[in-house]
Design a protein around this motif. Structure first.
Motif, PDB file in Angstrom:
ATOM      1  N   PRO A  15       0.348   1.635  -7.731  1.00 31.59           N
ATOM      2  CA  PRO A  15      -0.178   0.560  -8.561  1.00 31.59           C
ATOM      3  C   PRO A  15       0.202  -0.822  -8.032  1.00 31.59           C
ATOM      4  N   VAL A  16      -0.465  -1.835  -8.545  1.00 32.57           N
ATOM      5  CA  VAL A  16      -0.170  -3.224  -8.190  1.00 32.57           C
ATOM      6  C   VAL A  16       1.326  -3.476  -8.403  1.00 32.57           C
ATOM      7  N   GLY A  17       1.929  -4.153  -7.434  1.00 33.38           N
ATOM      8  CA  GLY A  17       3.351  -4.460  -7.496  1.00 33.38           C
ATOM      9  C   GLY A  17       4.232  -3.487  -6.739  1.00 33.38           C
ATOM     10  N   THR A  18       3.692  -2.334  -6.352  1.00 30.08           N
ATOM     11  CA  THR A  18       4.460  -1.339  -5.616  1.00 30.08           C
ATOM     12  C   THR A  18       4.659  -1.789  -4.173  1.00 30.08           C
TER      13      THR A  18
ATOM     14  N   ASP B  11     -12.617   2.845  -9.084  1.00 28.54           N
ATOM     15  CA  ASP B  11     -12.573   1.933 -10.231  1.00 28.54           C
ATOM     16  C   ASP B  11     -11.200   1.877 -10.890  1.00 28.54           C
ATOM     17  N   VAL B  12     -10.162   2.185 -10.093  1.00 31.74           N
ATOM     18  CA  VAL B  12      -8.800   2.139 -10.633  1.00 31.74           C
ATOM     19  C   VAL B  12      -7.978   1.093  -9.876  1.00 31.74           C
ATOM     20  N   PRO B  13      -7.030   0.470 -10.571  1.00 34.85           N
ATOM     21  CA  PRO B  13      -6.241  -0.602  -9.956  1.00 34.85           C
ATOM     22  C   PRO B  13      -5.012  -0.090  -9.196  1.00 34.85           C
ATOM     23  N   VAL B  14      -5.269   0.729  -8.174  1.00 35.85           N
ATOM     24  CA  VAL B  14      -4.211   1.240  -7.300  1.00 35.85           C
ATOM     25  C   VAL B  14      -4.631   1.003  -5.851  1.00 35.85           C
ATOM     26  N   LEU B  15      -3.676   1.130  -4.939  1.00 35.44           N
ATOM     27  CA  LEU B  15      -3.944   0.919  -3.518  1.00 35.44           C
ATOM     28  C   LEU B  15      -5.152   1.743  -3.079  1.00 35.44           C
ATOM     29  N   ALA B  16      -6.135   1.061  -2.523  1.00 29.56           N
ATOM     30  CA  ALA B  16      -7.355   1.714  -2.061  1.00 29.56           C
ATOM     31  C   ALA B  16      -7.103   2.464  -0.755  1.00 29.56           C
ATOM     32  N   THR B  17      -7.730   3.599  -0.619  1.00 39.00           N
ATOM     33  CA  THR B  17      -7.610   4.373   0.612  1.00 39.00           C
ATOM     34  C   THR B  17      -8.055   3.567   1.835  1.00 39.00           C
ATOM     35  N   PRO B  18      -9.187   2.842   1.774  1.00 47.53           N
ATOM     36  CA  PRO B  18      -9.556   2.042   2.949  1.00 47.53           C
ATOM     37  C   PRO B  18      -8.516   0.968   3.287  1.00 47.53           C
ATOM     38  N   ARG B  19      -7.858   0.433   2.292  1.00 46.63           N
ATOM     39  CA  ARG B  19      -6.823  -0.575   2.534  1.00 46.63           C
ATOM     40  C   ARG B  19      -5.593   0.077   3.166  1.00 46.63           C
ATOM     41  N   LEU B  20      -5.214   1.263   2.704  1.00 43.52           N
ATOM     42  CA  LEU B  20      -4.110   2.001   3.310  1.00 43.52           C
ATOM     43  C   LEU B  20      -4.402   2.245   4.785  1.00 43.52           C
ATOM     44  N   LEU B  21      -5.619   2.654   5.090  1.00 43.53           N
ATOM     45  CA  LEU B  21      -6.000   2.889   6.471  1.00 43.53           C
ATOM     46  C   LEU B  21      -5.920   1.600   7.289  1.00 43.53           C
ATOM     47  N   ALA B  22      -6.422   0.504   6.746  1.00 40.02           N
ATOM     48  CA  ALA B  22      -6.395  -0.764   7.477  1.00 40.02           C
ATOM     49  C   ALA B  22      -4.962  -1.182   7.799  1.00 40.02           C
ATOM     50  N   ILE B  23      -4.060  -0.987   6.876  1.00 41.87           N
ATOM     51  CA  ILE B  23      -2.659  -1.351   7.112  1.00 41.87           C
ATOM     52  C   ILE B  23      -2.040  -0.436   8.167  1.00 41.87           C
ATOM     53  N   ALA B  24      -2.356   0.844   8.104  1.00 42.52           N
ATOM     54  CA  ALA B  24      -1.852   1.778   9.113  1.00 42.52           C
ATOM     55  C   ALA B  24      -2.392   1.401  10.493  1.00 42.52           C
ATOM     56  N   GLU B  25      -3.655   1.000  10.562  1.00 42.85           N
ATOM     57  CA  GLU B  25      -4.211   0.579  11.846  1.00 42.85           C
ATOM     58  C   GLU B  25      -3.521  -0.690  12.350  1.00 42.85           C
ATOM     59  N   MET B  26      -3.219  -1.610  11.442  1.00 40.65           N
ATOM     60  CA  MET B  26      -2.475  -2.813  11.845  1.00 40.65           C
ATOM     61  C   MET B  26      -1.145  -2.432  12.484  1.00 40.65           C
ATOM     62  N   ALA B  27      -0.487  -1.454  11.910  1.00 40.15           N
ATOM     63  CA  ALA B  27       0.799  -1.021  12.451  1.00 40.15           C
ATOM     64  C   ALA B  27       0.636  -0.418  13.847  1.00 40.15           C
TER      65      ALA B  27
ATOM     66  N   LEU C  10       5.622  -3.569   5.836  1.00 44.39           N
ATOM     67  CA  LEU C  10       5.952  -3.439   4.421  1.00 44.39           C
ATOM     68  C   LEU C  10       5.009  -4.345   3.658  1.00 44.39           C
ATOM     69  N   ILE C  11       4.320  -3.777   2.678  1.00 51.07           N
ATOM     70  CA  ILE C  11       3.419  -4.573   1.846  1.00 51.07           C
ATOM     71  C   ILE C  11       3.792  -4.394   0.385  1.00 51.07           C
ATOM     72  N   MET C  12       3.364  -5.328  -0.427  1.00 49.70           N
ATOM     73  CA  MET C  12       3.388  -5.153  -1.875  1.00 49.70           C
ATOM     74  C   MET C  12       1.926  -5.080  -2.280  1.00 49.70           C
ATOM     75  N   VAL C  13       1.570  -4.047  -3.000  1.00 49.46           N
ATOM     76  CA  VAL C  13       0.182  -3.868  -3.414  1.00 49.46           C
ATOM     77  C   VAL C  13      -0.226  -5.021  -4.323  1.00 49.46           C
ATOM     78  N   GLU C  14      -1.264  -5.709  -3.915  1.00 48.66           N
ATOM     79  CA  GLU C  14      -1.834  -6.831  -4.667  1.00 48.66           C
ATOM     80  C   GLU C  14      -3.166  -6.387  -5.273  1.00 48.66           C
ATOM     81  N   VAL C  15      -3.675  -7.153  -6.210  1.00 51.51           N
ATOM     82  CA  VAL C  15      -4.976  -6.853  -6.813  1.00 51.51           C
ATOM     83  C   VAL C  15      -6.050  -6.724  -5.733  1.00 51.51           C
ATOM     84  N   SER C  16      -5.958  -7.566  -4.709  1.00 51.59           N
ATOM     85  CA  SER C  16      -6.961  -7.537  -3.636  1.00 51.59           C
ATOM     86  C   SER C  16      -6.907  -6.264  -2.797  1.00 51.59           C
ATOM     87  N   ASP C  17      -5.838  -5.467  -2.921  1.00 47.31           N
ATOM     88  CA  ASP C  17      -5.684  -4.211  -2.179  1.00 47.31           C
ATOM     89  C   ASP C  17      -6.207  -3.002  -2.947  1.00 47.31           C
TER      90      ASP C  17
END
Length: 126
Positions: free
Chosen positions: A73-76, A28-44, A12-19
C-alpha cells in the motif's frame, strides 16, 4: 565492456499514489502496480551495469519474468535488489527481488542486451 556475474544494485522506494495500480490504470486498487514494480526493477538492472559499459553503449530490455507476490500500500518502503547472474555475449540476465519490511513483494528475471546507443536509435527511428 567489463561485465561479469555478481554486479548488483539496490533501489529503495516509498510507494506513492503515482505508483499505484489505480493511478497507472493496471487495476483499481491503491497498491504498488505490477508495471511500476517492473519499471523499478529495470532501473536497478540499468544501475548495476551502467559504470561497466563502454562509452556509447547502453542496454535494452528483451525479456521479463515477474511474480508479484504481495500488495504494497501507499507509504510502504520497498527495496529492490538485482544481481547480474549470467553474461552470454551481449545478453545479460539479472535476478531481482523486491521486499518490504515484512515479506517478499516480488521476484523474477530480466534479460537485457548491450547495444550501441546511436546505432540502436538510428534503427528505431527509421
Amino acid at each position: 565492456m567489463t561485465l561479469a556475474p555478481g554486479l548488483r544494485a539496490q533501489l529503495l522506494i516509498m510507494v506513492e499514489v503515482s505508483d499505484t495500480a489505480q493511478k497507472i490504470g493496471s487495476g483499481d486498487v491503491p497498491v504498488l502496480a505490477t508495471p511500476r514494480l517492473l519499471a523499478i526493477a529495470e532501473m536497478a538492472t540499468v544501475n548495476a551495469v551502467r559504470e561497466h559499459l563502454a562509452p556509447g553503449e547502453t542496454t535494452v530490455g528483451t525479456r521479463v519474468e515477474l511474480a508479484h507476490l504481495a500488495a504494497s500500500p501507499v507509504g510502504t518502503h520497498v527495496q529492490i535488489t538485482t544481481e547480474l547472474t549470467e553474461v552470454d555475449g551481449r545478453r545479460l540476465v539479472f535476478g531481482f527481488e523486491a521486499r518490504d519490511k515484512r515479506t517478499v513483494v516480488g521476484r523474477g528475471t530480466i534479460e537485457r542486451v548491450v547495444v550501441d546507443r546511436a546505432k540502436f536509435l538510428d534503427r528505431a527511428t527509421r
